[in-house]
Scaffold this motif. Structure first.
Motif, PDB file in Angstrom:
ATOM      1  N   PRO A 151       0.787  -1.239   0.000  1.00 24.23           N
ATOM      2  CA  PRO A 151       0.000   0.000   0.000  1.00 24.23           C
ATOM      3  C   PRO A 151       0.820   1.292   0.000  1.00 24.23           C
ATOM      4  CG  PRO A 151       0.180  -0.839   2.223  1.00 24.23           C
ATOM      5  CD  PRO A 151       0.892  -1.838   1.344  1.00 24.23           C
ATOM      6  N   GLY A 152       2.161   1.225  -0.037  1.00 22.22           N
ATOM      7  CA  GLY A 152       2.963   2.428   0.140  1.00 22.22           C
ATOM      8  C   GLY A 152       3.185   2.673   1.625  1.00 22.22           C
ATOM      9  N   PHE A 153       3.075   3.926   2.053  1.00 20.90           N
ATOM     10  CA  PHE A 153       3.287   4.232   3.465  1.00 20.90           C
ATOM     11  C   PHE A 153       2.475   5.455   3.861  1.00 20.90           C
ATOM     12  CE2 PHE A 153       6.204   7.039   1.282  1.00 20.90           C
ATOM     13  CZ  PHE A 153       6.139   8.211   2.014  1.00 20.90           C
ATOM     14  N   CYS A 154       2.241   5.552   5.143  1.00 21.45           N
ATOM     15  CA  CYS A 154       1.651   6.751   5.749  1.00 21.45           C
ATOM     16  C   CYS A 154       2.367   6.976   7.066  1.00 21.45           C
ATOM     17  CB  CYS A 154       0.147   6.578   5.956  1.00 21.45           C
ATOM     18  SG  CYS A 154      -0.654   8.019   6.729  1.00 21.45           S
ATOM     19  N   ILE A 155       2.865   8.195   7.279  1.00 19.93           N
ATOM     20  CA  ILE A 155       3.596   8.531   8.503  1.00 19.93           C
ATOM     21  C   ILE A 155       2.820   9.601   9.255  1.00 19.93           C
ATOM     22  CG2 ILE A 155       5.748   9.411   9.470  1.00 19.93           C
ATOM     23  CD1 ILE A 155       7.177   8.451   6.967  1.00 19.93           C
ATOM     24  N   TYR A 156       2.450   9.282  10.491  1.00 18.00           N
ATOM     25  CA  TYR A 156       1.735  10.239  11.333  1.00 18.00           C
ATOM     26  C   TYR A 156       2.750  11.024  12.162  1.00 18.00           C
ATOM     27  CZ  TYR A 156      -2.033   7.028  10.149  1.00 18.00           C
ATOM     28  OH  TYR A 156      -2.912   6.235   9.468  1.00 18.00           O
ATOM     29  N   TYR A 157       2.598  12.340  12.179  1.00 18.14           N
ATOM     30  CA  TYR A 157       3.511  13.157  12.979  1.00 18.14           C
ATOM     31  C   TYR A 157       2.748  13.829  14.118  1.00 18.14           C
ATOM     32  CZ  TYR A 157       1.794  16.813   9.733  1.00 18.14           C
ATOM     33  OH  TYR A 157       1.008  17.642   8.970  1.00 18.14           O
ATOM     34  N   SER A 158       3.452  14.002  15.217  1.00 15.13           N
ATOM     35  CA  SER A 158       2.901  14.682  16.388  1.00 15.13           C
ATOM     36  C   SER A 158       4.036  15.381  17.110  1.00 15.13           C
ATOM     37  CB  SER A 158       2.198  13.679  17.314  1.00 15.13           C
ATOM     38  OG  SER A 158       3.092  12.657  17.718  1.00 15.13           O
ATOM     39  N   LEU A 159       3.682  16.299  17.986  1.00 17.72           N
ATOM     40  CA  LEU A 159       4.684  17.082  18.705  1.00 17.72           C
ATOM     41  C   LEU A 159       4.903  16.513  20.102  1.00 17.72           C
ATOM     42  CD1 LEU A 159       3.540  20.683  17.708  1.00 17.72           C
ATOM     43  CD2 LEU A 159       5.494  19.402  16.813  1.00 17.72           C
ATOM     44  N   LEU A 160       6.146  16.585  20.531  1.00 16.57           N
ATOM     45  CA  LEU A 160       6.513  16.126  21.868  1.00 16.57           C
ATOM     46  C   LEU A 160       7.302  17.225  22.565  1.00 16.57           C
ATOM     47  CD1 LEU A 160       7.839  12.510  21.184  1.00 16.57           C
ATOM     48  CD2 LEU A 160       5.619  13.124  22.123  1.00 16.57           C
ATOM     49  N   GLU A 161       7.011  17.423  23.828  1.00 20.11           N
ATOM     50  CA  GLU A 161       7.863  18.298  24.620  1.00 20.11           C
ATOM     51  C   GLU A 161       9.167  17.563  24.906  1.00 20.11           C
ATOM     52  OE1 GLU A 161       5.881  19.605  28.085  1.00 20.11           O
ATOM     53  OE2 GLU A 161       4.206  20.514  26.992  1.00 20.11           O
ATOM     54  N   PRO A 162      10.272  18.273  25.048  1.00 20.84           N
ATOM     55  CA  PRO A 162      11.561  17.604  25.282  1.00 20.84           C
ATOM     56  C   PRO A 162      11.533  16.615  26.429  1.00 20.84           C
ATOM     57  CG  PRO A 162      11.910  19.928  24.833  1.00 20.84           C
ATOM     58  CD  PRO A 162      10.422  19.728  24.919  1.00 20.84           C
ATOM     59  N   ALA A 163      10.758  16.877  27.455  1.00 22.02           N
ATOM     60  CA  ALA A 163      10.620  15.924  28.559  1.00 22.02           C
ATOM     61  C   ALA A 163       9.140  15.569  28.647  1.00 22.02           C
ATOM     62  CB  ALA A 163      11.118  16.510  29.871  1.00 22.02           C
ATOM     63  N   HIS A 164       8.672  14.727  27.694  1.00 25.00           N
ATOM     64  CA  HIS A 164       7.247  14.453  27.595  1.00 25.00           C
ATOM     65  C   HIS A 164       6.791  13.309  28.479  1.00 25.00           C
ATOM     66  CE1 HIS A 164       9.269  11.818  24.733  1.00 25.00           C
ATOM     67  NE2 HIS A 164       8.271  10.970  24.932  1.00 25.00           N
ATOM     68  N   PHE A 165       7.705  12.768  29.291  1.00 26.28           N
ATOM     69  CA  PHE A 165       7.333  11.715  30.214  1.00 26.28           C
ATOM     70  C   PHE A 165       7.264  12.285  31.622  1.00 26.28           C
ATOM     71  CE2 PHE A 165      11.851  11.894  29.629  1.00 26.28           C
ATOM     72  CZ  PHE A 165      12.339  11.930  30.919  1.00 26.28           C
ATOM     73  N   GLU A 166       6.598  11.591  32.503  1.00 26.81           N
ATOM     74  CA  GLU A 166       6.487  12.018  33.882  1.00 26.81           C
ATOM     75  C   GLU A 166       7.646  11.441  34.682  1.00 26.81           C
ATOM     76  OE1 GLU A 166       2.740  11.044  35.502  1.00 26.81           O
ATOM     77  OE2 GLU A 166       1.594  12.212  34.024  1.00 26.81           O
ATOM     78  N   SER A 167       8.530  12.322  35.121  1.00 24.47           N
ATOM     79  CA  SER A 167       9.672  11.858  35.908  1.00 24.47           C
ATOM     80  C   SER A 167       9.240  11.567  37.333  1.00 24.47           C
ATOM     81  CB  SER A 167      10.771  12.931  35.937  1.00 24.47           C
ATOM     82  OG  SER A 167      11.261  13.165  34.634  1.00 24.47           O
ATOM     83  N   PRO A 168       9.831  10.584  37.965  1.00 26.03           N
ATOM     84  CA  PRO A 168       9.541  10.342  39.381  1.00 26.03           C
ATOM     85  C   PRO A 168       9.859  11.579  40.202  1.00 26.03           C
ATOM     86  CG  PRO A 168      10.744   8.501  38.427  1.00 26.03           C
ATOM     87  CD  PRO A 168      10.746   9.592  37.403  1.00 26.03           C
ATOM     88  N   THR A 169       9.119  11.777  41.295  1.00 23.35           N
ATOM     89  CA  THR A 169       9.309  12.974  42.098  1.00 23.35           C
ATOM     90  C   THR A 169      10.664  12.978  42.804  1.00 23.35           C
ATOM     91  OG1 THR A 169       8.163  11.861  43.919  1.00 23.35           O
ATOM     92  CG2 THR A 169       6.839  13.247  42.477  1.00 23.35           C
TER      93      THR A 169
END
Length: 338
Positions: A151-169
């Motif tokens: 079928p070819g390809f499809c690439i979905y793009y989205s934005l992420l903040e540099p620290a997009h995960f929740e760091s432990p406190t």
């Protein structure tokens, strides 16, 4: 007459000279091509990203056209954002030759340092998630003039903040070894993990992981591996295959508890949760794989039974309902799935 003949000869030689030059120039390599064979970026499409979107091969998910070169440059509207690229599961380009994508391929380049994340083709494997180092990436697609695939390809793009995960406190240095092990297990990518451990210099530390040092190196490095080990893929494979629905054969008489009936076929394949939970992060002593989402599906089989003693065997087609596990997860023993 002799003078006219001389002029005719000179004109003919001049025409042949320029004609041969034109013929040679026609077959000379174009100066608009890069070393990797993809046209330059003067006709690239620039997309400024402020929300989720996608780019795809023409006619996706049908066969893409032949002899096409397309270039997209994705730029996050916010300079501090990163770009995440996720391939649609429907992926298929012309097959590689000797493991190399020479003909049709899609390629992703990080514009912060010119790193090529990868060049992909074929139909055997869907490329993994790619995350830019900064706010710009370039996507190239090329198809040659011969075979086109689908079928070819499809690439979905989205934005992420540099620290997009929740760091432990609690910062890493103050955690006990057991608590740090639990915190580390919660990260999905090696990039997130290194950012958590070294938020100020995570990129340098990530690069240093793959540089030879005086310390003992793994066998894969010593024996000349061709590329970086994909730690994220190793992590993802554990998630995908440790506790998952998988084909399991069940005996219909045992499953339905019908000792007075014979079924043919006597066994059927169903989806049941399987695998283990060795890396369970729930903190319980006994973690097990259990169904989270269950459905009932009906299968038509031949049913054989006696209505009463001495009567002929009754034969009929019957629908039997069997439990299928749609989703699985690791739970503490004694906890029932939803």
């Amino acid at each position: 007459m002799s003078l006219s003949l001389v002029f005719l000869l000179i004109s003919a030689l001049d025409f042949r000279h320029h004609g041969s030059e034109a013929q040679i120039n026609k077959f000379q390599p174009s100066s608009n091509k890069e070393p990797n064979g993809v046209h330059d970026h003067q006709h690239e499409k620039i997309i400024t990203i402020s929300e989720d979107g996608s780019v795809q091969s023409p006619r996706f998910p049908q066969s893409y056209p032949r002899d096409v070169v397309l270039v997209w440059r994705l730029i996050a509207a916010d300079d501090n954002m990163q770009i995440q690229l996720t391939f649609d599961q429907r992926f298929g380009l012309e097959e590689p030759e000797n493991g190399l994508c020479k003909f049709d391929f899609v390629e992703i380049e990080d514009l912060s340092d010119g790193t090529i994340f990868g060049r992909w083709c074929g139909t055997n494997e869907v490329p993994g998630i790619q995350i830019s180092k900064a706010n710009q990436v370039r996507i190239r697609f090329r198809s040659d003039e011969y075979l086109a695939s689908k079928p070819g390809f499809c690439i979905y793009y989205s934005l992420l903040e540099p620290a997009h995960f929740e760091s432990p406190t609690v910062p890493p240095p103050s955690l006990s070894l057991d608590n740090l092990n639990e915190a580390v297990a919660g990260f999905d990518t090696v990039e997130e993990l290194i950012k958590y451990l070294e938020p100020e210099r995570w990129q340098l530390d990530l690069d240093d992981l793959y540089k030879p040092t005086w310390q003992m190196l793994g066998k894969a490095f010593v024996h000349g591996r061709k590329s970086r080990v994909d730690l994220n893929l190793l992590k993802e494979e554990v998630r995908l295959y440790s506790c998952t629905p998988r084909n399991t054969s069940v005996s219909l008489r045992e499953e339905l508890k019908r000792t007075d009936t014979i079924y043919w076929p006597g066994c059927l394949l169903v989806k049941r949760c399987g695998g283990n939970c060795a890396c369970c992060s729930l903190g319980c002593q006994d973690c097990q794989c259990a169904p989270i989402k269950v459905s009932k599906k009906y299968h038509e089989v031949l049913q054989l039974r006696y209505r009463s003693p001495g009567k002929p065997l009754q034969k009929s087609l019957a629908d039997v309902g069997l439990e299928h596990h749609e989703e699985c997860g690791c739970v503490c023993k004694g906890t029932t799935g939803g």
